[in-house]
Design a protein around this motif. Structure first.
Motif, PDB file in Angstrom:
ATOM      1  N   VAL A 153       0.874  -1.179  -0.084  1.00  0.00           N
ATOM      2  CA  VAL A 153      -0.037   0.066  -0.193  1.00  0.00           C
ATOM      3  C   VAL A 153       0.926   1.156  -0.041  1.00  0.00           C
ATOM      4  CG1 VAL A 153      -1.839   1.270   1.110  1.00  0.00           C
ATOM      5  CG2 VAL A 153      -1.909  -1.268   1.391  1.00  0.00           C
ATOM      6  N   ARG A 154       0.915   2.080  -1.061  1.00  0.00           N
ATOM      7  CA  ARG A 154       1.581   3.026  -1.293  1.00  0.00           C
ATOM      8  C   ARG A 154       0.798   4.493  -0.947  1.00  0.00           C
ATOM      9  NH1 ARG A 154       4.214   1.239  -7.036  1.00  0.00           N
ATOM     10  NH2 ARG A 154       5.755  -0.530  -6.077  1.00  0.00           N
ATOM     11  N   VAL A 155       1.191   5.346  -0.059  1.00  0.00           N
ATOM     12  CA  VAL A 155       0.546   6.822   0.004  1.00  0.00           C
ATOM     13  C   VAL A 155       1.627   7.787  -0.140  1.00  0.00           C
ATOM     14  CG1 VAL A 155      -1.142   7.932   1.480  1.00  0.00           C
ATOM     15  CG2 VAL A 155      -1.080   5.651   1.728  1.00  0.00           C
ATOM     16  N   PRO A 156       1.991   7.983  -1.409  1.00  0.00           N
ATOM     17  CA  PRO A 156       3.129   9.055  -1.510  1.00  0.00           C
ATOM     18  C   PRO A 156       2.683  10.509  -1.202  1.00  0.00           C
ATOM     19  CG  PRO A 156       2.051   8.343  -3.880  1.00  0.00           C
ATOM     20  CD  PRO A 156       1.485   7.484  -2.784  1.00  0.00           C
ATOM     21  N   PRO A 157       3.605  11.316  -0.630  1.00  0.00           N
ATOM     22  CA  PRO A 157       4.817  10.945  -0.526  1.00  0.00           C
ATOM     23  C   PRO A 157       5.332  10.314   0.888  1.00  0.00           C
ATOM     24  CG  PRO A 157       4.749  13.109  -0.178  1.00  0.00           C
ATOM     25  CD  PRO A 157       3.208  12.613  -0.528  1.00  0.00           C
ATOM     26  N   TYR A 158       4.350  10.059   1.545  1.00  0.00           N
ATOM     27  CA  TYR A 158       4.388   9.785   3.093  1.00  0.00           C
ATOM     28  C   TYR A 158       4.702   8.268   3.617  1.00  0.00           C
ATOM     29  CZ  TYR A 158       3.021  14.460   3.266  1.00  0.00           C
ATOM     30  OH  TYR A 158       2.767  16.042   3.051  1.00  0.00           O
ATOM     31  N   ALA A 159       4.114   7.385   3.083  1.00  0.00           N
ATOM     32  CA  ALA A 159       3.914   6.127   3.657  1.00  0.00           C
ATOM     33  C   ALA A 159       3.869   4.726   2.581  1.00  0.00           C
ATOM     34  CB  ALA A 159       2.840   5.932   4.640  1.00  0.00           C
ATOM     35  N   VAL A 160       4.623   3.704   2.971  1.00  0.00           N
ATOM     36  CA  VAL A 160       4.442   2.491   2.118  1.00  0.00           C
ATOM     37  C   VAL A 160       4.577   1.550   3.282  1.00  0.00           C
ATOM     38  CG1 VAL A 160       5.612   0.834   0.268  1.00  0.00           C
ATOM     39  CG2 VAL A 160       5.730   3.388   0.248  1.00  0.00           C
ATOM     40  N   VAL A 161       3.535   0.549   3.156  1.00  0.00           N
ATOM     41  CA  VAL A 161       3.397  -0.585   4.227  1.00  0.00           C
ATOM     42  C   VAL A 161       2.995  -1.775   3.486  1.00  0.00           C
ATOM     43  CG1 VAL A 161       2.840   0.695   6.087  1.00  0.00           C
ATOM     44  CG2 VAL A 161       0.962  -0.103   4.700  1.00  0.00           C
ATOM     45  N   GLN A 162       3.191  -2.995   3.842  1.00  0.00           N
ATOM     46  CA  GLN A 162       2.761  -4.160   3.260  1.00  0.00           C
ATOM     47  C   GLN A 162       1.946  -4.886   4.261  1.00  0.00           C
ATOM     48  OE1 GLN A 162       5.981  -6.701   1.986  1.00  0.00           O
ATOM     49  NE2 GLN A 162       6.800  -5.359   0.393  1.00  0.00           N
ATOM     50  N   CYS A 163       0.818  -5.635   3.694  1.00  0.00           N
ATOM     51  CA  CYS A 163      -0.165  -5.982   4.622  1.00  0.00           C
ATOM     52  C   CYS A 163      -0.743  -7.192   3.808  1.00  0.00           C
ATOM     53  CB  CYS A 163      -1.315  -5.061   4.846  1.00  0.00           C
ATOM     54  SG  CYS A 163      -2.142  -4.178   3.333  1.00  0.00           S
ATOM     55  N   LEU A 164      -1.626  -7.790   4.520  1.00  0.00           N
ATOM     56  CA  LEU A 164      -2.507  -8.970   3.934  1.00  0.00           C
ATOM     57  C   LEU A 164      -1.668 -10.245   3.803  1.00  0.00           C
ATOM     58  CD1 LEU A 164      -4.891  -7.421   1.562  1.00  0.00           C
ATOM     59  CD2 LEU A 164      -5.299  -7.847   3.648  1.00  0.00           C
ATOM     60  N   GLU A 165      -2.257 -11.590   4.403  1.00  0.00           N
ATOM     61  CA  GLU A 165      -1.645 -12.755   4.242  1.00  0.00           C
ATOM     62  C   GLU A 165      -1.468 -13.169   3.044  1.00  0.00           C
ATOM     63  OE1 GLU A 165      -3.775 -15.361   6.842  1.00  0.00           O
ATOM     64  OE2 GLU A 165      -3.039 -14.528   8.790  1.00  0.00           O
ATOM     65  N   GLY A 166      -0.514 -14.123   2.519  1.00  0.00           N
ATOM     66  CA  GLY A 166      -0.224 -14.413   1.201  1.00  0.00           C
ATOM     67  C   GLY A 166       1.324 -14.389   0.991  1.00  0.00           C
ATOM     68  N   ARG A 167       1.562 -14.829  -0.197  1.00  0.00           N
ATOM     69  CA  ARG A 167       3.002 -14.876  -0.511  1.00  0.00           C
ATOM     70  C   ARG A 167       3.647 -13.682  -0.577  1.00  0.00           C
ATOM     71  NH1 ARG A 167       5.417 -17.079  -6.397  1.00  0.00           N
ATOM     72  NH2 ARG A 167       7.631 -16.916  -5.854  1.00  0.00           N
ATOM     73  N   ARG A 168       4.892 -13.425   0.265  1.00  0.00           N
ATOM     74  CA  ARG A 168       5.504 -12.223   0.587  1.00  0.00           C
ATOM     75  C   ARG A 168       6.230 -11.770  -0.545  1.00  0.00           C
ATOM     76  NH1 ARG A 168       6.271  -9.655   5.120  1.00  0.00           N
ATOM     77  NH2 ARG A 168       8.071  -8.004   5.161  1.00  0.00           N
ATOM     78  N   HIS A 169       6.321 -10.277  -0.954  1.00  0.00           N
ATOM     79  CA  HIS A 169       6.900 -10.008  -1.991  1.00  0.00           C
ATOM     80  C   HIS A 169       8.333  -9.505  -1.442  1.00  0.00           C
ATOM     81  CE1 HIS A 169       8.128  -7.341  -5.164  1.00  0.00           C
ATOM     82  NE2 HIS A 169       8.245  -6.307  -4.309  1.00  0.00           N
ATOM     83  N   THR A 170       9.460  -9.822  -1.853  1.00  0.00           N
ATOM     84  CA  THR A 170      10.510  -9.181  -1.617  1.00  0.00           C
ATOM     85  C   THR A 170      11.520  -8.650  -2.426  1.00  0.00           C
ATOM     86  OG1 THR A 170      11.803 -11.347  -2.311  1.00  0.00           O
ATOM     87  CG2 THR A 170      10.991 -11.117  -0.101  1.00  0.00           C
ATOM     88  N   ARG A 171      11.350  -8.490  -3.873  1.00  0.00           N
ATOM     89  CA  ARG A 171      12.197  -7.735  -4.737  1.00  0.00           C
ATOM     90  C   ARG A 171      11.281  -7.502  -5.913  1.00  0.00           C
ATOM     91  NH1 ARG A 171      17.249 -11.525  -5.823  1.00  0.00           N
ATOM     92  NH2 ARG A 171      16.812 -11.623  -3.331  1.00  0.00           N
ATOM     93  N   GLY A 172      11.760  -6.382  -6.787  1.00  0.00           N
ATOM     94  CA  GLY A 172      11.076  -5.720  -8.133  1.00  0.00           C
ATOM     95  C   GLY A 172       9.625  -5.590  -7.726  1.00  0.00           C
ATOM     96  N   THR A 173       8.809  -5.575  -8.984  1.00  0.00           N
ATOM     97  CA  THR A 173       7.489  -4.709  -8.883  1.00  0.00           C
ATOM     98  C   THR A 173       6.595  -5.758  -7.936  1.00  0.00           C
ATOM     99  OG1 THR A 173       7.842  -3.811 -10.864  1.00  0.00           O
ATOM    100  CG2 THR A 173       5.541  -3.912  -9.979  1.00  0.00           C
ATOM    101  N   PRO A 174       5.893  -5.107  -6.890  1.00  0.00           N
ATOM    102  CA  PRO A 174       5.018  -6.048  -6.379  1.00  0.00           C
ATOM    103  C   PRO A 174       3.736  -6.337  -7.184  1.00  0.00           C
ATOM    104  CG  PRO A 174       5.372  -4.271  -4.840  1.00  0.00           C
ATOM    105  CD  PRO A 174       5.909  -3.907  -6.435  1.00  0.00           C
TER     106      PRO A 174
END
Length: 265
Positions: free
Chosen positions: A197-218
């Motif tokens: 979840v991106r709220v530029p320019p202030y915040a980026v968080v990851q949420c929700l269960e499932g396969r975890r993203h680690t690199r590249g474009t989510p």
């Protein structure tokens, strides 16, 4: 396997204090321009008028004065991220108190000025480490002040929605802190790493269960602007309406946040 516990975000106490005072000052200056007819206007908060809403905004700083007047708890047993859940449970009492304040303080401008004077004195008298017995548990004053940015920014938006042309500005630091706390509250409510979840320019968080993203474009991304995010988090706008109005972009099969929102009302 549960995701690792994330480190709580830190905030600069001096900047937060300045942001709270700046945003309250913006509101106070705007309220001084309102007419009796405008104070009687309805708001999007049920049966609250602008006068009731103004009284409630005074409560955002008045709460600090009330809590510093209580005995200090022995130890901290709450966190910033406990506050969004706790505030929802307090909503009925908060609404009743706002109406009471509106009735007992017929001059809203004078009331806000008095609240600000007491608040400023309390900040001078107490360090940021001073514990407060809040509904979210015992929190340091410095942490509790971060929650005041949420109250002030959210209700500034409510005032702007209620009074055409009022256009109260948003202090950048207050808007940033409000956005970040609500984004972190989402990550705490729906832990996981499948959706960014991106709220530029202030915040980026990851949420929700499932396969975890680690690199590249989510694979699953939600993006919106700060005010739209704040309205979603507080129930001022629905997920469906924000999507329909193109206020939110959501890509990926796990980019639907409707089940998680609102975070507080």
């Amino acid at each position: 396997m549960p995701s690792a516990r994330k480190r709580t975000r830190s905030y600069d106490p001096a900047r937060i204090r300045a942001a709270v005072l700046a945003q309250f000052g913006h509101v106070r200056d705007a309220v001084a321009r309102l007419t009796p007819e405008q104070f009687a206007l309805p708001t999007r908060l049920g049966d609250w008028t602008v006068r009731d809403l103004t009284a409630h905004i005074g409560m955002s700083l008045g709460a600090v004065s009330r809590l510093t007047g209580l005995p200090e708890p022995a130890k901290q047993d709450g966190t910033l991220l406990d506050w969004p859940t706790a505030i929802a449970a307090d909503a009925p009492d908060i609404a009743a108190h706002a109406r009471e304040l509106a009735e007992t303080h017929p001059d809203p401008v004078a009331h806000l000025a008095a609240v600000e004077e007491r608040f400023t004195a309390d900040l001078a008298a107490h360090p940021g480490t001073r514990l407060l017995a809040t509904s979210a548990g015992a929190l340091p004053l410095a942490d509790y002040l971060v929650t005041r940015t949420v109250e002030l920014v959210v209700h500034t938006d409510d005032l702007n929605a209620a009074v055409p042309g009022l256009d109260i500005p948003y202090d950048r630091q207050a808007l940033a802190a409000c956005t970040r706390l609500l984004a972190d509250a989402l990550a705490a409510k729906a832990p996981g790493g499948s959706t960014e979840v991106r709220v530029p320019p202030y915040a980026v968080v990851q949420c929700l269960e499932g396969r975890r993203h680690t690199r590249g474009t989510p694979p699953n991304v939600v993006e919106t602007d700060p005010l739209t995010w704040i309205r979603l988090a507080t129930g001022r706008v629905s997920w469906a309406a924000a999507l329909q109005d193109a206020k939110v972009s959501a890509s990926g099969e796990r980019a639907d946040l409707s089940a998680c929102l609102p975070l507080l009302r």
